[in-house]
Design an enzyme around this catalytic site. Structure first.
Site, PDB file in Angstrom:
ATOM      1  N   SER A  76      45.454 -45.514  -0.369  1.00  0.00           N
ATOM      2  CA  SER A  76      46.814 -45.604   0.140  1.00  0.00           C
ATOM      3  C   SER A  76      46.920 -46.640   1.275  1.00  0.00           C
ATOM      4  O   SER A  76      46.639 -47.820   1.056  1.00  0.00           O
ATOM      5  CB  SER A  76      47.268 -44.207   0.572  1.00  0.00           C
ATOM      6  OG  SER A  76      48.649 -44.167   0.766  1.00  0.00           O
ATOM      7  N   ASP A 142      52.568 -40.674  -9.228  1.00  0.00           N
ATOM      8  CA  ASP A 142      52.421 -40.700  -7.762  1.00  0.00           C
ATOM      9  C   ASP A 142      53.813 -40.603  -7.147  1.00  0.00           C
ATOM     10  O   ASP A 142      54.670 -41.457  -7.393  1.00  0.00           O
ATOM     11  CB  ASP A 142      51.724 -41.999  -7.334  1.00  0.00           C
ATOM     12  CG  ASP A 142      51.276 -41.989  -5.875  1.00  0.00           C
ATOM     13  OD1 ASP A 142      51.930 -41.317  -5.054  1.00  0.00           O
ATOM     14  OD2 ASP A 142      50.276 -42.665  -5.568  1.00  0.00           O
ATOM     15  N   HIS A 169      49.059 -38.572  -5.909  1.00  0.00           N
ATOM     16  CA  HIS A 169      48.574 -39.528  -4.910  1.00  0.00           C
ATOM     17  C   HIS A 169      47.069 -39.337  -4.673  1.00  0.00           C
ATOM     18  O   HIS A 169      46.534 -39.801  -3.686  1.00  0.00           O
ATOM     19  CB  HIS A 169      49.367 -39.363  -3.617  1.00  0.00           C
ATOM     20  CG  HIS A 169      49.265 -40.523  -2.683  1.00  0.00           C
ATOM     21  ND1 HIS A 169      49.554 -41.821  -3.055  1.00  0.00           N
ATOM     22  CD2 HIS A 169      48.894 -40.588  -1.380  1.00  0.00           C
ATOM     23  CE1 HIS A 169      49.363 -42.621  -2.015  1.00  0.00           C
ATOM     24  NE2 HIS A 169      48.966 -41.898  -0.995  1.00  0.00           N
TER      25      HIS A 169
END
Length: 192
Positions: A76, A142, A169
């Site tokens: 991320s 996601d 995610h």
């Protein structure tokens, strides 16, 4: 072979609100260490309210080894942070590889507080020159970082792209305390 493996160095960089003990990071560290790879999961500063300058400074001061056997795994916000860091260091030879999970380099609509990480344009050619192998892993479902942003990142840095149907995610709350695909991709890079 063991001698060569001992020179391999992997840095795992977590994302927003995370820590080194979250999600699949400890699992990946254990798996790689079993293979004789040196692994550091960096504890990024103030992950609840991250600042770009603090994160790049932390990477600059924490990472000592940069050579053809250095690999980065980012999750991320960790992905764009690694790219920002790579724009600030001089690399004498291309790094072994980059593995980005749910990464992005464009603003995430639901997280405007992270916009400073994506505001300035990255030099994608320099990034491609700095790492010989690049892979992005993203899930179509996601809900935090839109799948299209991870796909665009893969295109921008000409990375291999691994699409996962259901992964969210890749957080612990999505059921991820291990991430075999990231391990496999990394081991393929290391063995090449």
């Amino acid at each position: 072979m063991t001698n060569l493996q001992n020179q391999k160095q992997v840095y795992i960089i977590h994302g927003y609100t995370a820590s080194p003990s979250d999600h699949w990071f400890p699992w990946l560290q254990d798996k790689l260490q079993e293979d004789g790879v040196s692994v550091a999961i960096l504890d990024m500063p103030n992950s609840q309210a991250p600042r770009l300058h603090e994160w790049t400074q932390h990477l600059l001061s924490s990472i000592e080894v940069l050579h053809k056997d250095t690999y980065f795994v980012g999750h991320s916000l960790g992905c764009v942070s690694i790219l920002r860091y790579l724009q600030q260091v001089s690399i004498s030879e291309p790094l072994g590889g980059l593995v980005f999970v749910s990464g992005f380099t464009d603003p995430v609509p639901t997280l405007p507080s992270l916009d400073e990480f994506t505001r300035e344009q990255l030099d994608y050619k320099q990034i491609m020159d700095s790492a010989k192998m690049r892979t992005v892993i993203a899930a179509k479902d996601d809900t935090i970082v839109p799948f299209v942003l991870s796909k665009k990142l893969a295109q921008d840095i000409q990375a291999d792209f691994h699409e996962v149907e259901h992964g969210g995610h890749f957080l612990e709350r999505d059921g991820f305390t291990s991430l075999p695909i990231a391990y496999q991709v990394l081991m393929d890079m290391i063995k090449n």
